[in-house]
Scaffold this motif. Structure first.
Motif, PDB file in Angstrom:
ATOM      1  N   GLU A   1      43.941 106.213  59.137  1.00 43.86           N
ATOM      2  CA  GLU A   1      42.829 106.962  58.549  1.00 43.86           C
ATOM      3  C   GLU A   1      42.615 106.569  57.089  1.00 43.86           C
ATOM      4  O   GLU A   1      41.462 106.452  56.621  1.00 43.86           O
ATOM      5  N   LEU A   2      43.710 106.341  56.359  1.00 42.08           N
ATOM      6  CA  LEU A   2      43.588 105.937  54.958  1.00 42.08           C
ATOM      7  C   LEU A   2      42.927 104.573  54.827  1.00 42.08           C
ATOM      8  O   LEU A   2      42.067 104.353  53.960  1.00 42.08           O
ATOM      9  N   ILE A   3      43.322 103.637  55.690  1.00 40.59           N
ATOM     10  CA  ILE A   3      42.735 102.299  55.651  1.00 40.59           C
ATOM     11  C   ILE A   3      41.255 102.357  56.008  1.00 40.59           C
ATOM     12  O   ILE A   3      40.402 101.756  55.325  1.00 40.59           O
ATOM     13  N   ASP A   4      40.941 103.076  57.064  1.00 35.66           N
ATOM     14  CA  ASP A   4      39.541 103.160  57.488  1.00 35.66           C
ATOM     15  C   ASP A   4      38.683 103.818  56.410  1.00 35.66           C
ATOM     16  O   ASP A   4      37.543 103.394  56.156  1.00 35.66           O
ATOM     17  N   ALA A   5      39.211 104.853  55.757  1.00 39.06           N
ATOM     18  CA  ALA A   5      38.469 105.519  54.694  1.00 39.06           C
ATOM     19  C   ALA A   5      38.229 104.574  53.522  1.00 39.06           C
ATOM     20  O   ALA A   5      37.149 104.577  52.907  1.00 39.06           O
ATOM     21  N   GLN A   6      39.226 103.764  53.202  1.00 38.07           N
ATOM     22  CA  GLN A   6      39.068 102.811  52.102  1.00 38.07           C
ATOM     23  C   GLN A   6      38.008 101.773  52.429  1.00 38.07           C
ATOM     24  O   GLN A   6      37.210 101.387  51.566  1.00 38.07           O
ATOM     25  N   ILE A   7      37.967 101.307  53.679  1.00 38.69           N
ATOM     26  CA  ILE A   7      36.949 100.334  54.085  1.00 38.69           C
ATOM     27  C   ILE A   7      35.555 100.957  54.012  1.00 38.69           C
ATOM     28  O   ILE A   7      34.599 100.332  53.541  1.00 38.69           O
ATOM     29  N   ARG A   8      35.439 102.179  54.455  1.00 43.96           N
ATOM     30  CA  ARG A   8      34.127 102.849  54.405  1.00 43.96           C
ATOM     31  C   ARG A   8      33.656 103.017  52.965  1.00 43.96           C
ATOM     32  O   ARG A   8      32.463 102.905  52.667  1.00 43.96           O
ATOM     33  N   ALA A   9      34.608 103.280  52.072  1.00 43.02           N
ATOM     34  CA  ALA A   9      34.247 103.533  50.681  1.00 43.02           C
ATOM     35  C   ALA A   9      33.970 102.250  49.902  1.00 43.02           C
ATOM     36  O   ALA A   9      33.039 102.199  49.084  1.00 43.02           O
ATOM     37  N   ASN A  10      34.754 101.207  50.164  1.00 42.46           N
ATOM     38  CA  ASN A  10      34.695 100.000  49.328  1.00 42.46           C
ATOM     39  C   ASN A  10      34.234  98.747  50.055  1.00 42.46           C
ATOM     40  O   ASN A  10      34.076  97.701  49.432  1.00 42.46           O
ATOM     41  N   GLY A  11      34.051  98.825  51.370  1.00 40.48           N
ATOM     42  CA  GLY A  11      33.686  97.647  52.133  1.00 40.48           C
ATOM     43  C   GLY A  11      34.913  96.945  52.687  1.00 40.48           C
ATOM     44  O   GLY A  11      36.058  97.354  52.449  1.00 40.48           O
ATOM     45  N   PRO A  12      34.707  95.875  53.470  1.00 39.72           N
ATOM     46  CA  PRO A  12      35.828  95.160  54.091  1.00 39.72           C
ATOM     47  C   PRO A  12      36.866  94.722  53.064  1.00 39.72           C
ATOM     48  O   PRO A  12      36.530  94.374  51.932  1.00 39.72           O
ATOM     49  N   MET A  13      38.144  94.738  53.481  1.00 42.24           N
ATOM     50  CA  MET A  13      39.242  94.350  52.602  1.00 42.24           C
ATOM     51  C   MET A  13      39.853  93.031  53.047  1.00 42.24           C
ATOM     52  O   MET A  13      39.745  92.633  54.212  1.00 42.24           O
ATOM     53  N   SER A  14      40.508  92.359  52.109  1.00 45.71           N
ATOM     54  CA  SER A  14      41.188  91.110  52.440  1.00 45.71           C
ATOM     55  C   SER A  14      42.369  91.382  53.359  1.00 45.71           C
ATOM     56  O   SER A  14      42.903  92.502  53.410  1.00 45.71           O
ATOM     57  N   ILE A  15      42.783  90.365  54.086  1.00 50.24           N
ATOM     58  CA  ILE A  15      43.971  90.507  54.931  1.00 50.24           C
ATOM     59  C   ILE A  15      45.198  90.788  54.067  1.00 50.24           C
ATOM     60  O   ILE A  15      46.097  91.544  54.474  1.00 50.24           O
ATOM     61  N   ALA A  16      45.237  90.233  52.856  1.00 48.47           N
ATOM     62  CA  ALA A  16      46.365  90.507  51.957  1.00 48.47           C
ATOM     63  C   ALA A  16      46.437  91.988  51.610  1.00 48.47           C
ATOM     64  O   ALA A  16      47.519  92.592  51.614  1.00 48.47           O
ATOM     65  N   SER A  17      45.294  92.598  51.322  1.00 48.26           N
ATOM     66  CA  SER A  17      45.281  94.032  51.018  1.00 48.26           C
ATOM     67  C   SER A  17      45.690  94.845  52.237  1.00 48.26           C
ATOM     68  O   SER A  17      46.446  95.828  52.125  1.00 48.26           O
ATOM     69  N   TYR A  18      45.199  94.444  53.400  1.00 46.62           N
ATOM     70  CA  TYR A  18      45.537  95.145  54.636  1.00 46.62           C
ATOM     71  C   TYR A  18      47.041  95.055  54.917  1.00 46.62           C
ATOM     72  O   TYR A  18      47.694  96.061  55.225  1.00 46.62           O
ATOM     73  N   MET A  19      47.613  93.849  54.792  1.00 50.19           N
ATOM     74  CA  MET A  19      49.040  93.676  55.023  1.00 50.19           C
ATOM     75  C   MET A  19      49.861  94.500  54.045  1.00 50.19           C
ATOM     76  O   MET A  19      50.866  95.127  54.421  1.00 50.19           O
ATOM     77  N   ALA A  20      49.466  94.497  52.783  1.00 43.90           N
ATOM     78  CA  ALA A  20      50.226  95.242  51.780  1.00 43.90           C
ATOM     79  C   ALA A  20      50.235  96.728  52.105  1.00 43.90           C
ATOM     80  O   ALA A  20      51.277  97.395  51.985  1.00 43.90           O
ATOM     81  N   LEU A  21      49.104  97.268  52.528  1.00 47.91           N
ATOM     82  CA  LEU A  21      49.062  98.675  52.904  1.00 47.91           C
ATOM     83  C   LEU A  21      49.926  98.940  54.132  1.00 47.91           C
ATOM     84  O   LEU A  21      50.681  99.913  54.189  1.00 47.91           O
ATOM     85  N   CYS A  22      49.810  98.072  55.139  1.00 38.65           N
ATOM     86  CA  CYS A  22      50.565  98.271  56.382  1.00 38.65           C
ATOM     87  C   CYS A  22      52.072  98.212  56.157  1.00 38.65           C
ATOM     88  O   CYS A  22      52.829  98.969  56.774  1.00 38.65           O
TER      89      CYS A  22
END
Length: 358
Positions: free
Chosen positions: A9-30
Motif C-alpha cells: 500500500e505504501l509503494i502504490d500510494a507513492q506511485i500515485r502521488a509521484n508517478g512511476p519509480m525506478s527499479i532501484a527505488s522499488y528494490m530499496a523499499l522492498c
C-alpha cells in the motif's frame, strides 16, 4: 487509509502521488524499508527461509575464508591491530567457521577487531550468540573502521544492491520503471531516452530490446571501502553470482520460499537480487587506488585454497558423514552447482598477493 499500511500500500500510494519509480527505488523499499523491508523482518536463511548461502552448506567454506585472511594478515607483517569487517553476516556462520580456524594463528585473535554490518535485528542476535567470544561490534556505516589494516568479506551482499534498468529502443535507451495500471503494479518505460554517454561504450551498439543494468549503490559501497583499504592497507573479498565484464542482460529476480516469484508481487516478502557487475566493481576499486585480481570462479578459488584436502580430512574423521561432505563439496565447487555461477572478486592494497587467485 487507517491504521499502519503495509508495504504494498505504501509503494502504490507513492506511485500515485509521484508517478512511476525506478527499479532501484522499488528494490530499496522492498528490501530495506525501516519497518516492512524484507531484510528488516524474520531470518530469511535456511530451509525455513527463502534461500541457503554457501556458509550454511558446509563449514569448509568459512574455514577456507579464515585461512585466506590469516594469509593476508601475515603478509601485512602480523599487525597488532586490524579490523575484519563482514558485510551482511547472515547468522554469523561464515565468520564463526572462519575465526575458528584463523584464531589458531598466534596473535591473530589478540589483534582482531571484528566489525559487522547488519540491518536485521533477528540476525544480529544470532550473530551475537555465535561470535560472542570475539567481541564483535556492529557498524552503522560500512566504512566506519579503525586505524589498522582493513580486511573485508562480503558473501552474497552485492547482489542485493538496488539496480536501475535501461532498455534499448529505436530512439535510444529508456529507463524501466515501476508504475500502476488498473491498480496493479507493472513495468513500463520512461518516454525520455537517456544520453548515449550514460551507457558504457561496449553497449552502445546493442540492438532494440537489449537491457542494461547498473547499480550506483554497489559502486558507492566499493568506492567507499576501496578508499578506506587504500588508506589503511588490506583487502576486499566479495563472493556472489554475476559477470566479469559489463554486459547487456536482464537478471532481476525474486525468490520466495526457495522458488522464483514475480518481483512485483508481495513487496517485502521476497528476496530481490540481480547479478553483480564485477567489472564495474573492479573499476570502482582501482579508481580508489586498489589492485583488482583476475576474477575467479568459486569452484577454482576454493580448490586453490585446498577444499578437496579439507573434505578428505573431514570425511576421514567422520566416516559416517562422508556422503554428506562429498555432496557439500560438489554443491560448492561443481560446475553445474555453485562452482561456476558464483564468482570471487578480490581487490587489495599494493604489495599483497591473495591466495586462491591465479
Amino acid at each position: 487509509m487507517t491504521g499502519d499500511p503495509g508495504l504494498p500500500e505504501l509503494i502504490d500510494a507513492q506511485i500515485r502521488a509521484n508517478g512511476p519509480m525506478s527499479i532501484a527505488s522499488y528494490m530499496a523499499l522492498c528490501l530495506t524499508h525501516p519497518r516492512r523491508g524484507y531484510y528488516k523482518q524474520d531470518d530469511p536463511l535456511g530451509a525455513g527461509g527463502d534461500f541457503i548461502t554457501a556458509p550454511e552448506i558446509s563449514q569448509m567454506f568459512g574455514e577456507l575464508i579464515g585461512f585466506f585472511f590469516v594469509n593476508l594478515w601475515q603478509q601485512k607483517g602480523e599487525p597488532r591491530s586490524f579490523t575484519l569487517l563482514e558485510l551482511g553476516p547472515g547468522r554469523g556462520t561464515l565468520m564463526q567457521d572462519a575465526l575458528r580456524v584463523a584464531t589458531r594463528a598466534p596473535g591473530f585473535g589478540d589483534a582482531l577487531h571484528l566489525q559487522l554490518y547488519e540491518t536485521n535485528e533477528d540476525l544480529k542476535r544470532q550473530q551475537a550468540a555465535r561470535l560472542r567470544q570475539y567481541h564483535p561490534y556492529w557498524a552503522e556505516e560500512i566504512d566506519a573502521v579503525g586505524d589498522g589494516p582493513l580486511l573485508v568479506v562480503a558473501n552474497e551482499f552485492f547482489d542485493a544492491m538496488p539496480i536501475r534498468q535501461f532498455v534499448r529502443g529505436t530512439a535510444g535507451w529508456h529507463e524501466r520503471l515501476v508504475g500502476l495500471r488498473d491498480g496493479k503494479r507493472i513495468f513500463g518505460l520512461s518516454p525520455t531516452p537517456i544520453p548515449d554517454g550514460a551507457v558504457p561504450e561496449t553497449l552502445r551498439g546493442a540492438g532494440p530490446g537489449a537491457v542494461y543494468e547498473m547499480s550506483l549503490a554497489a559502486r558507492d559501497v566499493m568506492q567507499r571501502l576501496g578508499q578506506a583499504v587504500a588508506r589503511l592497507g588490506g583487502a576486499i573479498l566479495a563472493i556472489d553470482y554475476g559477470h566479469g565484464e559489463t554486459q547487456a542482460g536482464e537478471t532481476l529476480q525474486a525468490v520466495r520460499r526457495h522458488a522464483y516469484a514475480d518481483p512485483l508481487d508481495a513487496p517485502g516478502q521476497a528476496d530481490l537480487s540481480a547479478h553483480v557487475d564485477f567489472g564495474a566493481l573492479a573499476t570502482a576499486a582501482t579508481d580508489a587506488g586498489l589492485i583488482a585480481q583476475p576474477l575467479a570462479t568459486q569452484g577454482d578459488f576454493l580448490r586453490r585454497l585446498g577444499i578437496g584436502e579439507r573434505a578428505r580430512m573431514l570425511a576421514d574423521a567422520n566416516p559416517g558423514e562422508a556422503a554428506t561432505i562429498a555432496a557439500a563439496l560438489e554443491r560448492l565447487t561443481g560446475a553445474e552447482q555453485m562452482g561456476r555461477l558464483f564468482k570471487v572478486f578480490c581487490a587489495t592494497s599494493p604489495g599483497l598477493v591473495p591466495a586462491g587467485f591465479s
